[in-house]
Design a protein around this motif. Structure first.
Motif, PDB file in Angstrom:
ATOM      1  N   ARG A  20      25.290  92.583 -37.606  1.00 32.90           N
ATOM      2  CA  ARG A  20      26.351  91.635 -37.916  1.00 32.90           C
ATOM      3  C   ARG A  20      27.683  92.129 -37.362  1.00 32.90           C
ATOM      4  O   ARG A  20      27.818  93.293 -36.984  1.00 32.90           O
ATOM      5  N   HIS A  25      35.034  89.463 -34.078  1.00 36.50           N
ATOM      6  CA  HIS A  25      33.714  88.851 -34.303  1.00 36.50           C
ATOM      7  C   HIS A  25      33.803  87.874 -35.468  1.00 36.50           C
ATOM      8  O   HIS A  25      34.599  88.054 -36.389  1.00 36.50           O
ATOM      9  N   ARG A  26      32.973  86.875 -35.452  1.00 35.10           N
ATOM     10  CA  ARG A  26      32.893  85.859 -36.515  1.00 35.10           C
ATOM     11  C   ARG A  26      34.248  85.206 -36.772  1.00 35.10           C
ATOM     12  O   ARG A  26      34.614  84.935 -37.917  1.00 35.10           O
ATOM     13  N   HIS A  27      34.992  84.959 -35.706  1.00 37.08           N
ATOM     14  CA  HIS A  27      36.265  84.262 -35.893  1.00 37.08           C
ATOM     15  C   HIS A  27      35.963  82.827 -36.325  1.00 37.08           C
ATOM     16  O   HIS A  27      35.202  82.120 -35.652  1.00 37.08           O
ATOM     17  N   GLU A  47      32.178  91.507 -37.981  1.00 38.33           N
ATOM     18  CA  GLU A  47      33.206  90.955 -38.864  1.00 38.33           C
ATOM     19  C   GLU A  47      34.543  91.462 -38.342  1.00 38.33           C
ATOM     20  O   GLU A  47      34.795  92.667 -38.388  1.00 38.33           O
ATOM     21  N   ARG A  93      29.485 100.381 -41.037  1.00 35.77           N
ATOM     22  CA  ARG A  93      30.491  99.634 -40.278  1.00 35.77           C
ATOM     23  C   ARG A  93      31.147 100.524 -39.235  1.00 35.77           C
ATOM     24  O   ARG A  93      31.484 101.669 -39.512  1.00 35.77           O
TER      25      ARG A  93
END
Ligand SMILES: *Cc1c(COP(=O)(O)O)cnc(C)c1O
Length: 456
Positions: free
Chosen positions: A40, A68-70, A42, A53
């Protein structure tokens, strides 16, 4: 960071070791060391299958821009997938491809008016080379078939891009398959190829370009180069004014200037495109990496109206550019690219890059004090920290020590993912990185350099 590897992780790792073949990677090492598996993302963080992380210190190979994941980018893809994921651009059009082209031309250097899509930096450069050659041929100058490129150049991995490439480690093996190129020195002041002193040389490294153009401009299709920074070469930052002088020379001799902004584009050097800093307008420009914010593979080759119109005619004249890729102008990728460009304005991203630039300037002084840091090169957030065995003589470390690799592996223990170029530690975080996150990244890299270069 050291958590127990879950069962899922070890199953995946075994499958990776059994089935994958990684790019630019000696796979025997992967077979021996279980790979880190990202699950993932973030913001500026990558998160592995065990929940660890890591700061994405090289923006997922220089692609990620807004993190990421905007939410805006994620939503752009969702909205588009609800309409259509792909339809061809061969003889048809689609909504995002049109809108993106219009947007790109509105921000591109003046004079670029046409957008030709593909899917990677390599193809964007390949297309520029073919366009340049065919343009001249159709203008009655087929003998203009040679390109001039820089030493240490990297323009991608397809054979045309490799032909203009000049990194022996990557490219020499393929020489028998490649077309010949006129090579000019790279303006690399730390290790000047002419052995000159940058304070007095007056860019003597331009003389070979001048000579080639004077001797045989009528055989030259174009000069291909990265503006301001040769990224994959080791973040070689060119002296200010170099690009401008190249533009003057190409203009004087009627030779096309092809700028590869695949790495430097989209804010990485502090301006949307690097060439803006020297007020240079190329004839062809290759874009990829950051174009989709690092989300999906999409690239573009931008051309002037003059080049474009050289391809016009009746069908049976066959002036058509017979080139295209199956996924050219892919709507999903174009949709996320549009959102990427919009976020630049909405979030005042280039203003933020100025802050990052200032913070890096302050903090990198500490790095310069370290006994094995030979040279720090940076433009905007594109940063290279060259480690050397001996600072005085600039003697490199023995290759087999893989000092750059050791540093990045140490950085992982500090929660940072970076990737070196030889012994050059590269930093190129997403533009969205906060000042605090940047400090965390720099602290980790500093510690890692100290640990690795101080041990025997
Ligand atoms: C990465 C890169 C390329 C190649 O792009 P791909 O998408 O990997 O094919 C070309 N030129 C430059 C300057 C690059 O940094």
């Amino acid at each position: 960071m050291a958590s127990e590897k879950s069962g899922t992780t070890s199953n995946l790792a075994r499958a990776a070791q059994k089935y994958l073949w990684y790019p630019f990677t000696q796979m025997s090492e992967v077979e021996q060391t279980p790979p880190l598996i990202i699950e993932r993302g973030e913001g500026v963080y990558l998160i592995d299958t065990d929940g660890n992380r890591y700061i994405d210190g090289v923006s997922s190979l220089w692609t990620n821009v807004h993190g990421h994941r905007h939410p805006r980018l994620d939503q752009a893809i969702r909205d588009q997938v609800d309409r259509i994921a792909h339809s061809t651009l061969l003889g048809l059009s689609n909504v995002p491809a049109i809108r993106l082209a219009e947007k790109l031309i509105s921000i591109a250097p003046e004079g670029l008016t046409r957008v030709f899509y593909s899917d990677s930096g390599s193809t964007a450069v390949e297309i520029a080379l073919k366009m340049a050659y065919q343009y001249h041929a159709q203008a009655g100058q087929p003998e203009r078939s040679t390109f001039i490129a820089l030493e240490n150049a990297y323009h991608g991995d397809t054979l045309g891009s490799v032909s203009v490439g000049g990194i022996d480690l990557f490219h020499a093996k393929f020489r028998p398959l490649l077309f010949p190129v006129e090579r000019i020195p790279s303006p690399h002041c730390y290790r000047c190829p002419l052995g000159r002193d940058p304070s007095t040389c007056n860019m003597a490294c331009l003389a070979p370009l001048e000579r080639i153009l004077e001797e045989k401009a009528e055989k030259i299709a174009g000069v291909v180069m990265e503006p301001l920074v040769q990224g994959a070469a080791g973040m070689l930052v060119h002296p200010r004014g170099y690009l401008k002088r190249v533009r003057e020379l190409t203009e004087k001799h009627g030779v096309l200037l092809i700028l590869d902004e695949v790495a430097t584009g989209f804010g990485k050097t502090g301006t949307m495109f690097a060439c803006e800093q020297e007020d240079v307008r190329p004839d062809l420009m290759a874009l990829a990496k950051g174009l989709s914010g690092g989300y999906l593979p999409i690239a573009a080759t931008l051309a002037t109206e003059e080049i474009y119109s050289g391809f016009l005619g009746r069908y049976e004249d066959f002036r058509t550019f017979f080139h295209g890729h199956t996924f050219t102008g892919n709507p999903l990728a174009a949709a996320v690219a549009i959102a990427t460009l919009e976020v630049f304005g909405e979030e005042h991203v280039l203003e933020h890059v100025k802050e990052l630039d200032r913070r890096m300037e302050e903090r990198l002084h500490e790095f310069a004090e370290l006994p094995h840091v030979g040279n720090i090169r940076r433009r905007g957030i594109m940063t290279g920290i060259e480690l050397v065995a001996d600072r005085e003589s600039k003697e490199p470390y023995p290759v087999e020590m893989r000092v750059g690799h050791q540093v990045i592996m140490e950085a992982r223990r500090h929660g940072v993912i970076i990737r070196p170029l030889g012994d050059v530690v590269v930093l190129m975080p997403p533009l969205a990185i906060s000042l605090d996150e940047l400090d965390t990244l720099l602290d980790a890299v500093y510690e890692s350099i100290v640990t690795v270069t101080q041990k025997k």
